[in-house]
Design an enzyme around this catalytic site. Structure first.
Site, PDB file in Angstrom:
ATOM      1  N   CYS A  60     -26.206 -46.857  48.906  1.00 22.75           N
ATOM      2  CA  CYS A  60     -26.980 -47.812  49.725  1.00 22.75           C
ATOM      3  C   CYS A  60     -27.909 -48.702  48.899  1.00 22.75           C
ATOM      4  CB  CYS A  60     -27.788 -47.053  50.769  1.00 22.75           C
ATOM      5  SG  CYS A  60     -26.723 -46.081  51.843  1.00 22.75           S
TER       6      CYS A  60
ATOM      7  N   ASN B 294     -34.972 -51.092  52.241  1.00 22.02           N
ATOM      8  CA  ASN B 294     -34.310 -50.576  51.040  1.00 22.02           C
ATOM      9  C   ASN B 294     -34.806 -51.280  49.774  1.00 22.02           C
ATOM     10  OD1 ASN B 294     -32.936 -48.649  52.410  1.00 22.02           O
ATOM     11  ND2 ASN B 294     -30.896 -49.532  52.162  1.00 22.02           N
TER      12      ASN B 294
ATOM     13  N   LEU C  53     -31.285 -43.830  58.166  1.00 18.53           N
ATOM     14  CA  LEU C  53     -31.117 -42.420  57.777  1.00 18.53           C
ATOM     15  C   LEU C  53     -30.887 -42.263  56.278  1.00 18.53           C
ATOM     16  CD1 LEU C  53     -27.853 -41.680  57.241  1.00 18.53           C
ATOM     17  CD2 LEU C  53     -27.804 -41.783  59.721  1.00 18.53           C
TER      18      LEU C  53
ATOM     19  N   PHE D 249     -41.484 -41.779  46.973  1.00 19.76           N
ATOM     20  CA  PHE D 249     -40.733 -42.772  46.188  1.00 19.76           C
ATOM     21  C   PHE D 249     -41.489 -43.245  44.951  1.00 19.76           C
ATOM     22  CE2 PHE D 249     -36.539 -43.762  47.923  1.00 19.76           C
ATOM     23  CZ  PHE D 249     -36.526 -42.775  48.893  1.00 19.76           C
TER      24      PHE D 249
ATOM     25  N   THR E 136     -25.562 -52.131  57.531  1.00 13.89           N
ATOM     26  CA  THR E 136     -26.491 -52.999  56.798  1.00 13.89           C
ATOM     27  C   THR E 136     -25.750 -54.282  56.436  1.00 13.89           C
ATOM     28  OG1 THR E 136     -27.534 -51.039  55.918  1.00 13.89           O
ATOM     29  CG2 THR E 136     -28.006 -53.098  54.770  1.00 13.89           C
TER      30      THR E 136
ATOM     31  N   THR F   8     -20.365 -51.469  54.483  1.00 15.80           N
ATOM     32  CA  THR F   8     -20.422 -52.852  53.982  1.00 15.80           C
ATOM     33  C   THR F   8     -20.582 -52.770  52.456  1.00 15.80           C
ATOM     34  OG1 THR F   8     -22.802 -52.871  54.447  1.00 15.80           O
ATOM     35  CG2 THR F   8     -21.373 -53.907  56.078  1.00 15.80           C
TER      36      THR F   8
HETATM   37  C1  UGA Z   1     -31.558 -44.906  51.454  1.00 16.18           C
HETATM   38  C2  UGA Z   1     -32.840 -45.101  52.276  1.00 16.18           C
HETATM   39  O1  UGA Z   1     -33.839 -44.172  51.829  1.00 16.18           O
HETATM   40  C3  UGA Z   1     -32.572 -44.884  53.770  1.00 16.18           C
HETATM   41  O2  UGA Z   1     -33.748 -45.125  54.522  1.00 16.18           O
HETATM   42  C4  UGA Z   1     -31.460 -45.850  54.192  1.00 16.18           C
HETATM   43  O3  UGA Z   1     -31.140 -45.683  55.578  1.00 16.18           O
HETATM   44  C5  UGA Z   1     -30.220 -45.574  53.368  1.00 16.18           C
HETATM   45  O4  UGA Z   1     -30.531 -45.770  51.972  1.00 16.18           O
HETATM   46  C6  UGA Z   1     -29.146 -46.526  53.807  1.00 16.18           C
HETATM   47  O5  UGA Z   1     -29.304 -47.732  53.620  1.00 16.18           O
HETATM   48  O6  UGA Z   1     -28.175 -46.089  54.441  1.00 16.18           O
HETATM   49  P1  UGA Z   1     -30.239 -42.756  50.535  1.00 16.18           P
HETATM   50  O7  UGA Z   1     -29.225 -43.696  49.930  1.00 16.18           O
HETATM   51  O8  UGA Z   1     -29.756 -41.548  51.258  1.00 16.18           O
HETATM   52  O9  UGA Z   1     -31.170 -43.545  51.595  1.00 16.18           O
HETATM   53  O10 UGA Z   1     -31.133 -42.290  49.324  1.00 16.18           O
HETATM   54  P2  UGA Z   1     -32.713 -42.218  48.997  1.00 16.18           P
HETATM   55  O11 UGA Z   1     -33.274 -40.957  49.493  1.00 16.18           O
HETATM   56  O12 UGA Z   1     -33.368 -43.477  49.393  1.00 16.18           O
HETATM   57  O13 UGA Z   1     -32.655 -42.140  47.414  1.00 16.18           O
HETATM   58  C7  UGA Z   1     -32.083 -43.218  46.680  1.00 16.18           C
HETATM   59  C8  UGA Z   1     -32.151 -42.973  45.210  1.00 16.18           C
HETATM   60  O14 UGA Z   1     -33.488 -43.120  44.755  1.00 16.18           O
HETATM   61  C9  UGA Z   1     -31.692 -41.593  44.733  1.00 16.18           C
HETATM   62  O15 UGA Z   1     -30.843 -41.771  43.615  1.00 16.18           O
HETATM   63  C10 UGA Z   1     -32.974 -40.894  44.349  1.00 16.18           C
HETATM   64  O16 UGA Z   1     -32.789 -39.927  43.341  1.00 16.18           O
HETATM   65  C11 UGA Z   1     -33.823 -42.060  43.872  1.00 16.18           C
HETATM   66  N1  UGA Z   1     -35.286 -41.826  43.942  1.00 16.18           N
HETATM   67  C12 UGA Z   1     -35.866 -41.603  45.146  1.00 16.18           C
HETATM   68  C13 UGA Z   1     -36.034 -41.879  42.787  1.00 16.18           C
HETATM   69  O17 UGA Z   1     -35.530 -42.101  41.673  1.00 16.18           O
HETATM   70  N2  UGA Z   1     -37.393 -41.681  42.873  1.00 16.18           N
HETATM   71  C14 UGA Z   1     -38.010 -41.445  44.053  1.00 16.18           C
HETATM   72  O18 UGA Z   1     -39.240 -41.287  44.060  1.00 16.18           O
HETATM   73  C15 UGA Z   1     -37.234 -41.415  45.215  1.00 16.18           C
END
Ligand code: UGA
Length: 438
Positions: free
Chosen positions: A265, A213, A155, A254, A123, A88
């Protein structure tokens, strides 16, 4: 009990979900319009870099429990449950583009002649599930005998298989006891492992996903705003995050300050939530999200400007090394990558940008050079930027790199390098969110 499941859409979510459902003991057919991808998946291979996915695809395509097709007639009356696992993406104005869901339903529904459950995993903006149900019932010969449920996916890329096989919670948005029972049968394995479950209506299920999210994004932007306070006032944001994270109500996850969030996402889901909140007149939420986004964008711009300043104020023709291109470590996904936004900014400012990433492949554009090794990127560079925190970057030898770099300046955009070790090797280390620039 073994059920027959179809999973429509086979990107990150769909491919992992299909393989996971086969691992739970069900018979699964994955459907996609992409002929090449279907061919790769049927060979037990993965079209994406995702730890643990290929072994699972290999295992279950071999066991005969999992296969993929482009032909909806193979799944229509075969499956007890059809999962919708389509993308989406952001549409005009940031609203969710539901066209993939619509076209999947338009292909499937006219073929449905017996009762079945259609379960959404994508989503979506709140209210979508009911509209999709109307659309299916209108198009399907089985009509009102088809019911929709919503079972959002949480995930994370890089942990997709683990999160699918051992979810930290299951959300069942249902309209009937029968639909709930079917979902409980599908997930009987995690349910026997006491996975927490929330049973709710469709709207709550849709909102739970976007709220999760949005909260994660807010947490990241909060710590990044605090990092600016630390920088202004002379504090250390990592120690601050550690300390507040010990409070169980807050939690340390986070709260890693730095370049902020990206990927396929978080950015698009929170924008779509803001658009939906505006449509429903809930401006407090869209205002909050706008602040979260502004902080996030600001981090990228600030880092790029800091890099230019540290490289002497004018980067025209200067070589800049960028370590990391994927939006986070553990994936080759470069969608909305903070690292590449910074690289792009620098390239536009005239720098000769060399990017190295252990997995991500860059399309030929934007004037970057993709380096095959760290050394290639760093050699002769006026500054080195650490922008995606792959573990291998923490193993780098600052002394050895110091001998090949042009100027020993490193800007740590993820606050993950051992600043002391680099400093001892003669480097100037700049870490955003820490007043101490060494
Ligand atoms: C995210 C959510 O964490 C999942 O639970 C969700 O299912 C998914 O989106 C989705 O909607 O499909 P994801 O996109 O794989 O998962 O990435 P994250 O691990 O959430 O990280 C997102 C961003 O935040 C990355 O760029 C990461 O570097 C950044 N981040 C993460 C930070 O800058 N600081 C943090 O402390 C944690």
């Amino acid at each position: 009990m073994t059920l027959r499941l179809s999973v429509i859409g086979t990107n990150y979510l769909g491919a992992t979900h299909a393989a996971g459902m086969a691992e739970f003991g069900h018979d699964v057919i994955g459907v996609d319009i992409d002929v090449q991808r279907v061919k790769v998946l049927n060979a037990g291979q993965s079209h994406i870099f995702e730890i643990g996915l290929e072994p699972l695809l290999e295992k279950h395509t071999a066991s005969g429990r999992l296969r993929f097709t482009t032909d909806y007639t193979e799944i229509a009356d075969w499956a007890d449950v059809h999962f919708l696992a389509l993308g989406t993406p952001s549409g005009p104005g940031g609203a969710a583009d539901l066209s993939q869901l619509h076209s999947a339903i338009d292909s499937l529904a006219p073929l449905l002649t017996r009762p079945c459950l259609v379960v959404g995993k994508s989503t979506v903006p709140v209210g979508t599930a009911l509209k999709l149900q109307e659309r299916i019932r209108r198009l399907a010969p089985a009509g009102d005998a088809i019911e929709i449920a919503w079972n959002p996916e949480f995930l994370r890329e890089a942990y997709a298989v683990e999160d699918t096989l051992r979810p930290d919670r299951l959300v069942f948005g249902v309209q009937s006891a029968r639909a709930l029972e079917t979902l409980q049968q599908i997930y009987s394995i995690p349910l026997t492992e006491s996975t927490p479950t929330v049973e709710c209506d469709l709207a709550t299920a849709e909102l739970i996903k976007t709220a999760a999210n949005a909260f994660l994004a807010t947490k990241i932007s909060f710590i990044n705003a605090m990092s600016q306070m630390c920088q202004a006032a002379g504090g250390d944001v990592t120690l601050l995050a550690d300390a507040i994270g010990y409070d169980k109500r807050i939690g340390r996850e986070f709260l890693n300050a730095g370049l902020g969030f990206g990927g396929g996402c978080l950015p698009k889901d929170i924008r779509a939530l803001a658009v939906r909140a505006d449509e429903l007149g809930v401006e407090v939420l869209s205002d909050l999200i706008a602040s979260v986004e502004a902080i996030n964008e600001g981090q990228r711009t600030e880092l790029a400007e800091l890099a230019i300043e540290q490289a002497g104020g004018d980067v025209h023709g200067k070589k800049i090394a960028v370590l990391g291109a994927s939006f986070k470590p553990g994936t080759d996904d470069i969608r909305n990558s903070p690292a590449l936004t910074v690289a792009h900014h620098l390239a536009q400012s005239g720098a000769d940008v060399h990017v190295y990433d252990p997995q991500a492949r860059l399309p030929e554009r934007d004037g970057f050079t993709q380096s095959g090794t760290v050394d290639e990127a760093v050699s002769g560079a006026a500054i080195v930027l650490h922008l995606t925190e792959w573990p291998e970057f923490r193993q780098l030898d600052p002394k050895r790199l110091g001998a090949i770099v042009g100027t020993k300046v490193i800007l740590d955009g993820r606050l993950k390098l051992n600043a002391k070790a680099w400093q001892q090797a003669g480097w100037k280390v700049v870490q955003i969110g820490r007043a101490l620039t060494m």
